[in-house]
Design a protein around this motif. Structure first.
Motif, mmCIF file in Angstrom:
data_model
loop_
_atom_site.group_PDB
_atom_site.id
_atom_site.type_symbol
_atom_site.label_atom_id
_atom_site.label_comp_id
_atom_site.label_asym_id
_atom_site.label_seq_id
_atom_site.Cartn_x
_atom_site.Cartn_y
_atom_site.Cartn_z
ATOM 1 N N MET A 158 0.827 -1.205 0.000
ATOM 2 C CA MET A 158 0.000 0.000 0.000
ATOM 3 C C MET A 158 0.861 1.255 0.000
ATOM 4 O O MET A 158 0.600 2.205 -0.750
ATOM 5 C CB MET A 158 -0.938 0.004 1.214
ATOM 6 N N MET A 159 1.891 1.282 0.840
ATOM 7 C CA MET A 159 2.762 2.447 0.912
ATOM 8 C C MET A 159 3.536 2.652 -0.394
ATOM 9 O O MET A 159 3.769 3.790 -0.823
ATOM 10 C CB MET A 159 3.743 2.307 2.075
ATOM 11 N N ALA A 160 3.931 1.560 -1.039
ATOM 12 C CA ALA A 160 4.655 1.666 -2.313
ATOM 13 C C ALA A 160 3.763 2.284 -3.389
ATOM 14 O O ALA A 160 4.216 3.134 -4.176
ATOM 15 C CB ALA A 160 5.145 0.295 -2.751
ATOM 16 N N LEU A 161 2.498 1.878 -3.433
ATOM 17 C CA LEU A 161 1.567 2.444 -4.414
ATOM 18 C C LEU A 161 1.314 3.926 -4.139
ATOM 19 O O LEU A 161 1.255 4.741 -5.077
ATOM 20 C CB LEU A 161 0.247 1.666 -4.392
ATOM 21 N N MET A 162 1.185 4.282 -2.879
ATOM 22 C CA MET A 162 0.960 5.681 -2.549
ATOM 23 C C MET A 162 2.208 6.521 -2.832
ATOM 24 O O MET A 162 2.106 7.690 -3.226
ATOM 25 C CB MET A 162 0.536 5.801 -1.077
ATOM 26 N N TRP A 163 3.378 5.914 -2.630
ATOM 27 C CA TRP A 163 4.626 6.607 -2.962
ATOM 28 C C TRP A 163 4.681 6.886 -4.460
ATOM 29 O O TRP A 163 5.061 7.971 -4.890
ATOM 30 C CB TRP A 163 5.817 5.756 -2.530
ATOM 31 N N MET A 164 4.272 5.902 -5.268
ATOM 32 C CA MET A 164 4.283 6.080 -6.720
ATOM 33 C C MET A 164 3.241 7.104 -7.161
ATOM 34 O O MET A 164 3.430 7.812 -8.157
ATOM 35 C CB MET A 164 4.045 4.743 -7.416
ATOM 36 N N ALA A 165 2.132 7.182 -6.414
ATOM 37 C CA ALA A 165 1.111 8.162 -6.751
ATOM 38 C C ALA A 165 1.624 9.584 -6.523
ATOM 39 O O ALA A 165 1.304 10.503 -7.291
ATOM 40 C CB ALA A 165 -0.150 7.912 -5.925
ATOM 41 N N GLU A 166 2.426 9.778 -5.499
ATOM 42 C CA GLU A 166 2.970 11.114 -5.244
ATOM 43 C C GLU A 166 4.271 11.358 -6.005
ATOM 44 O O GLU A 166 4.618 12.500 -6.289
ATOM 45 C CB GLU A 166 3.191 11.294 -3.740
ATOM 46 N N TRP A 167 4.999 10.291 -6.309
ATOM 47 C CA TRP A 167 6.223 10.327 -7.108
ATOM 48 C C TRP A 167 7.180 11.451 -6.683
ATOM 49 O O TRP A 167 7.386 12.431 -7.399
ATOM 50 C CB TRP A 167 5.881 10.449 -8.578
#
Length: 213
Positions: free
Chosen positions: A144-153
């Motif tokens: 979940m954190m990895a996906l959110m990190w990619m969303a904020e990039w």
């Protein structure tokens, strides 16, 4: 010449040596102090990790509650999930940078995305607070954190429209910190203190499947 041997009345009397007793007791005292210090340090460390676990659990659980009921913090009143609002539409729909920008736009507001996201927040939050299934929780939370990190990039200095991204660090942000903390909590079995970790680990199904611990 006769030699007279004088008897020594103290020859058969052995008094305890205070010096010897002090010397022998010193290592024992040092060992006791060392053991007590080690135990105290271990206890402090266990409670520190347990506190971090509970706080992390509250972070995830609060996000679930706020998005579900619209408590007026990140989610305005009347815009909660139970009011018909979408927990993912606002965040994923506003992604304006990164290689998955179009993918996140496609996911925004989808029913399956809402359910997965909300169940993830709830499950991770409850598991952390209870101190159970920390390995599975660490895996789910890291994804979940990895996906959110990619969303904020964070690596991007500018958004897709050319405006500054306002990123404060090209790599490390709180999503990565949360992921590392989750992994650390699982690694040290942080659920054993102030949690149900020991009881959970004793269940037959958990003993047979280590990944459930």
């Amino acid at each position: 010449m006769a030699v007279h041997q004088h008897s020594n009345p103290k020859a058969g009397l052995h008094l305890p040596s205070l010096r010897r007793n002090r010397t022998s007791s010193a290592p024992e005292s040092a060992a006791s102090v060392h053991t007590g210090t080690h135990t105290g340090t271990r206890t402090v460390r266990a409670y520190a990790f347990a506190s971090a676990r509970v706080l992390m659990g509250f972070v995830f659980l609060w996000a679930f509650l706020d998005k579900t009921f619209g408590l007026g913090y990140a989610t305005p009143s009347g815009k909660g999930w139970i009011d018909g609002g979408s927990p993912t539409e606002g965040f994923l729909g506003s992604v304006a940078v990164g290689p998955m920008e179009s993918t996140f736009h496609a996911w925004a507001g989808a029913g399956w995305a809402d359910w997965l996201f909300m169940l993830g927040l709830l499950g991770i939050g409850l598991a952390l607070i209870a101190g159970v299934a920390l390995r599975l929780t660490a895996l789910a939370g890291t994804v979940m954190m990895a996906l959110m990190w990619m969303a904020e990039w964070p690596p991007a200095q500018h958004l897709s429209d050319g405006t500054p991204s306002m990123s404060t660090n090209p790599f490390a942000d709180y999503h990565l910190v949360y992921a590392v903390v989750l992994i650390a909590l699982a690694a040290v079995s942080a659920g054993d203190t102030l949690g149900l970790g020991r009881l959970w680990a004793g269940l037959p199904i958990v003993r047979d499947h280590a990944w459930l611990r």
